[in-house]
Scaffold this motif. Structure first.
Motif, PDB file in Angstrom:
ATOM      1  N   HIS A 144       0.147  -4.614   0.328  1.00  0.00           N
ATOM      2  CA  HIS A 144       0.842  -5.469   1.300  1.00  0.00           C
ATOM      3  C   HIS A 144       0.292  -6.895   1.267  1.00  0.00           C
ATOM      4  CE1 HIS A 144       2.641  -1.833   3.054  1.00  0.00           C
ATOM      5  NE2 HIS A 144       1.440  -1.305   3.017  1.00  0.00           N
ATOM      6  N   PRO A 145       0.830  -7.761   0.418  1.00  0.00           N
ATOM      7  CA  PRO A 145       0.438  -9.173   0.453  1.00  0.00           C
ATOM      8  C   PRO A 145       1.065  -9.851   1.677  1.00  0.00           C
ATOM      9  CG  PRO A 145       1.399  -8.549  -1.681  1.00  0.00           C
ATOM     10  CD  PRO A 145       1.740  -7.471  -0.701  1.00  0.00           C
ATOM     11  N   MET A 146       0.259 -10.565   2.440  1.00  0.00           N
ATOM     12  CA  MET A 146       0.734 -11.201   3.671  1.00  0.00           C
ATOM     13  C   MET A 146       1.326 -12.570   3.367  1.00  0.00           C
ATOM     14  SD  MET A 146      -0.045  -8.725   5.621  1.00  0.00           S
ATOM     15  CE  MET A 146      -1.209  -7.388   5.805  1.00  0.00           C
ATOM     16  N   THR A 147       2.489 -12.576   2.735  1.00  0.00           N
ATOM     17  CA  THR A 147       3.135 -13.812   2.338  1.00  0.00           C
ATOM     18  C   THR A 147       4.618 -13.551   2.107  1.00  0.00           C
ATOM     19  OG1 THR A 147       3.276 -15.498   0.584  1.00  0.00           O
ATOM     20  CG2 THR A 147       2.472 -13.330  -0.063  1.00  0.00           C
ATOM     21  N   ASP A 148       5.426 -14.595   2.254  1.00  0.00           N
ATOM     22  CA  ASP A 148       6.859 -14.455   1.978  1.00  0.00           C
ATOM     23  C   ASP A 148       7.117 -14.106   0.521  1.00  0.00           C
ATOM     24  OD1 ASP A 148       7.411 -15.066   4.582  1.00  0.00           O
ATOM     25  OD2 ASP A 148       7.898 -17.173   4.211  1.00  0.00           O
ATOM     26  N   ASN A 149       6.132 -14.400  -0.331  1.00  0.00           N
ATOM     27  CA  ASN A 149       6.272 -14.151  -1.766  1.00  0.00           C
ATOM     28  C   ASN A 149       5.758 -12.762  -2.151  1.00  0.00           C
ATOM     29  OD1 ASN A 149       6.983 -15.010  -4.408  1.00  0.00           O
ATOM     30  ND2 ASN A 149       4.836 -15.502  -4.849  1.00  0.00           N
ATOM     31  N   PHE A 150       5.731 -11.841  -1.185  1.00  0.00           N
ATOM     32  CA  PHE A 150       5.112 -10.527  -1.416  1.00  0.00           C
ATOM     33  C   PHE A 150       5.735  -9.770  -2.580  1.00  0.00           C
ATOM     34  CE2 PHE A 150       8.610  -9.663   1.468  1.00  0.00           C
ATOM     35  CZ  PHE A 150       9.127  -8.461   1.031  1.00  0.00           C
ATOM     36  N   LEU A 151       7.056  -9.864  -2.733  1.00  0.00           N
ATOM     37  CA  LEU A 151       7.717  -9.073  -3.772  1.00  0.00           C
ATOM     38  C   LEU A 151       7.270  -9.501  -5.162  1.00  0.00           C
ATOM     39  CD1 LEU A 151       9.741  -6.889  -4.499  1.00  0.00           C
ATOM     40  CD2 LEU A 151      11.553  -8.624  -4.456  1.00  0.00           C
ATOM     41  N   ASN A 152       7.195 -10.796  -5.395  1.00  0.00           N
ATOM     42  CA  ASN A 152       6.756 -11.281  -6.709  1.00  0.00           C
ATOM     43  C   ASN A 152       5.313 -10.896  -6.989  1.00  0.00           C
ATOM     44  OD1 ASN A 152       9.222 -12.447  -7.326  1.00  0.00           O
ATOM     45  ND2 ASN A 152       8.662 -14.445  -6.483  1.00  0.00           N
ATOM     46  N   ILE A 153       4.479 -10.923  -5.951  1.00  0.00           N
ATOM     47  CA  ILE A 153       3.083 -10.548  -6.146  1.00  0.00           C
ATOM     48  C   ILE A 153       2.976  -9.061  -6.483  1.00  0.00           C
ATOM     49  CG2 ILE A 153       0.857 -10.246  -4.978  1.00  0.00           C
ATOM     50  CD1 ILE A 153       1.408 -12.833  -3.494  1.00  0.00           C
ATOM     51  N   ILE A 154       3.695  -8.219  -5.751  1.00  0.00           N
ATOM     52  CA  ILE A 154       3.636  -6.775  -6.015  1.00  0.00           C
ATOM     53  C   ILE A 154       4.159  -6.450  -7.413  1.00  0.00           C
ATOM     54  CG2 ILE A 154       4.549  -4.522  -5.342  1.00  0.00           C
ATOM     55  CD1 ILE A 154       4.576  -5.546  -2.442  1.00  0.00           C
ATOM     56  N   LEU A 155       5.348  -6.934  -7.731  1.00  0.00           N
ATOM     57  CA  LEU A 155       5.937  -6.618  -9.036  1.00  0.00           C
ATOM     58  C   LEU A 155       5.144  -7.243 -10.179  1.00  0.00           C
ATOM     59  CD1 LEU A 155       9.760  -6.961  -8.234  1.00  0.00           C
ATOM     60  CD2 LEU A 155       8.355  -4.891  -8.324  1.00  0.00           C
ATOM     61  N   GLY A 156       4.654  -8.467  -9.975  1.00  0.00           N
ATOM     62  CA  GLY A 156       3.853  -9.110 -11.008  1.00  0.00           C
ATOM     63  C   GLY A 156       2.549  -8.385 -11.254  1.00  0.00           C
ATOM     64  N   THR A 157       1.942  -7.892 -10.183  1.00  0.00           N
ATOM     65  CA  THR A 157       0.699  -7.137 -10.313  1.00  0.00           C
ATOM     66  C   THR A 157       0.923  -5.848 -11.081  1.00  0.00           C
ATOM     67  OG1 THR A 157      -0.247  -8.041  -8.273  1.00  0.00           O
ATOM     68  CG2 THR A 157      -1.080  -5.903  -9.014  1.00  0.00           C
ATOM     69  N   LEU A 158       1.943  -5.097 -10.721  1.00  0.00           N
ATOM     70  CA  LEU A 158       2.213  -3.826 -11.402  1.00  0.00           C
ATOM     71  C   LEU A 158       2.561  -4.041 -12.865  1.00  0.00           C
ATOM     72  CD1 LEU A 158       4.255  -1.931  -8.655  1.00  0.00           C
ATOM     73  CD2 LEU A 158       1.834  -1.680  -9.228  1.00  0.00           C
ATOM     74  N   GLU A 159       3.214  -5.153 -13.159  1.00  0.00           N
ATOM     75  CA  GLU A 159       3.561  -5.448 -14.556  1.00  0.00           C
ATOM     76  C   GLU A 159       2.327  -5.817 -15.372  1.00  0.00           C
ATOM     77  OE1 GLU A 159       6.346  -8.613 -17.074  1.00  0.00           O
ATOM     78  OE2 GLU A 159       6.706  -8.298 -14.933  1.00  0.00           O
ATOM     79  N   LYS A 160       1.357  -6.446 -14.729  1.00  0.00           N
ATOM     80  CA  LYS A 160       0.164  -6.918 -15.436  1.00  0.00           C
ATOM     81  C   LYS A 160      -0.827  -5.800 -15.734  1.00  0.00           C
ATOM     82  CE  LYS A 160      -2.972 -10.886 -15.231  1.00  0.00           C
ATOM     83  NZ  LYS A 160      -3.407 -12.050 -14.408  1.00  0.00           N
ATOM     84  N   HIS A 196      -3.893 -13.210   1.918  1.00  0.00           N
ATOM     85  CA  HIS A 196      -4.416 -12.017   2.572  1.00  0.00           C
ATOM     86  C   HIS A 196      -3.661 -10.791   2.057  1.00  0.00           C
ATOM     87  CE1 HIS A 196      -5.171  -9.729   6.618  1.00  0.00           C
ATOM     88  NE2 HIS A 196      -5.838  -9.209   5.609  1.00  0.00           N
ATOM     89  N   VAL A 197      -4.399  -9.817   1.536  1.00  0.00           N
ATOM     90  CA  VAL A 197      -3.811  -8.598   0.977  1.00  0.00           C
ATOM     91  C   VAL A 197      -4.398  -7.383   1.684  1.00  0.00           C
ATOM     92  CG1 VAL A 197      -3.625  -7.141  -1.075  1.00  0.00           C
ATOM     93  CG2 VAL A 197      -3.390  -9.625  -1.293  1.00  0.00           C
ATOM     94  N   ALA A 198      -3.523  -6.500   2.150  1.00  0.00           N
ATOM     95  CA  ALA A 198      -3.940  -5.191   2.651  1.00  0.00           C
ATOM     96  C   ALA A 198      -3.588  -4.144   1.600  1.00  0.00           C
ATOM     97  CB  ALA A 198      -3.255  -4.874   3.976  1.00  0.00           C
ATOM     98  N   PHE A 199      -4.472  -3.177   1.433  1.00  0.00           N
ATOM     99  CA  PHE A 199      -4.336  -2.186   0.352  1.00  0.00           C
ATOM    100  C   PHE A 199      -4.688  -0.826   0.943  1.00  0.00           C
ATOM    101  CE2 PHE A 199      -6.288   0.256  -3.115  1.00  0.00           C
ATOM    102  CZ  PHE A 199      -5.433   0.026  -4.193  1.00  0.00           C
ATOM    103  N   HIS A 200      -3.806   0.141   0.750  1.00  0.00           N
ATOM    104  CA  HIS A 200      -4.029   1.486   1.276  1.00  0.00           C
ATOM    105  C   HIS A 200      -3.844   2.496   0.138  1.00  0.00           C
ATOM    106  CE1 HIS A 200      -3.769  -0.387   5.207  1.00  0.00           C
ATOM    107  NE2 HIS A 200      -2.621  -0.926   4.840  1.00  0.00           N
TER     108      HIS A 200
END
Length: 213
Positions: free
Chosen positions: A21-37, A78-82
């Motif tokens: 859970h990235p605490m930003t409006d750009n959360f989707l790009n961060i999540i998808l970019g992370t999984l791709e990397k 700010h990133v929350a991770f569970h």
């Protein structure tokens, strides 16, 4: 109809459900970019609208989970991770797992600098299933984390771990592995926070490391 006792499994497949859970409006790009990397060549992985499931050998699963948190943290929001880790689940099968993968660990060197330099505040809870001596195993796990220097305090329903991402995941993997060698079915929950505003002044005062951008 009689209730049959549930017998813990003997499979050594480790599974993990992760929510990022990235605490930003750009959360989707961060999540998808992370999984791709992240290199996922040694694990089975599937993502849906709630979480990402990873399955495979223990060291591959933990390395992949650590890489996901580390790469997401490079954005300095700010990133929350569970995450919930499990081994020995009665319903686990050999399907959807990469248990024949070689033992080399992808992502290890790629994320080391990031994982060593970013502070994470976290808590974990260990659940040795169908184990009369469960409290003894929990205290053993806390002892391991204490030796690593990551254990900071107990709280209701969890134990607190602080340190770099690398240090905290080292404690998590070792406590989980040691416990799974003593009892067949283990569940462990992990909740982490990176770049939280409340961490100000606490971020690895931190061995003098600069955040990797």
């Amino acid at each position: 109809m009689t209730n049959q006792p549930v017998v813990c499994g003997t499979s050594r497949i480790v599974g993990c459900n992760i929510s990022l859970h990235p605490m930003t409006d750009n959360f989707l790009n961060i999540i998808l970019g992370t999984l791709e990397k992240v290199d996922t060549s040694r694990v089975w992985m599937k993502t849906d609208d709630v979480s990402t499931c990873i399955r495979g050998k223990a060291h591959h699963v933990f390395a992949t989970a650590k890489a996901i948190l580390a790469y997401a943290s490079t954005h300095e929001v700010h990133v929350a991770f569970h995450a919930t880790f499990s081994i020995g689940c009665p319903g686990d099968t050999a399907g959807d797992a990469y248990m024949e993968a070689d033992d080399s660990v992808p992502n290890k060197e790629q994320v080391r600098e990031v994982a060593d330099s970013i502070y994470v505040g976290s808590q974990f809870a260990l659940y040795p299933m169908n184990e009369p001596n469960y409290m003894g195993l929990i205290y053993d796990a806390i002892g391991t984390a204490t030796k690593h220097g990551t254990y900071s305090q107990s709280k209701h329903y969890a134990s607190r771990l602080d340190g770099s991402i690398e240090e905290v995941f080292h404690s998590l993997e070792q406590t989980f592995t040691e416990t799974s060698e003593k009892t067949s079915h283990v569940v462990m929950t992990f909740h982490a926070s990176v770049h939280s505003p409340s961490h100000s002044g606490n971020e690895l005062e931190i061995r003098g490391s600069a955040h990797v951008k």
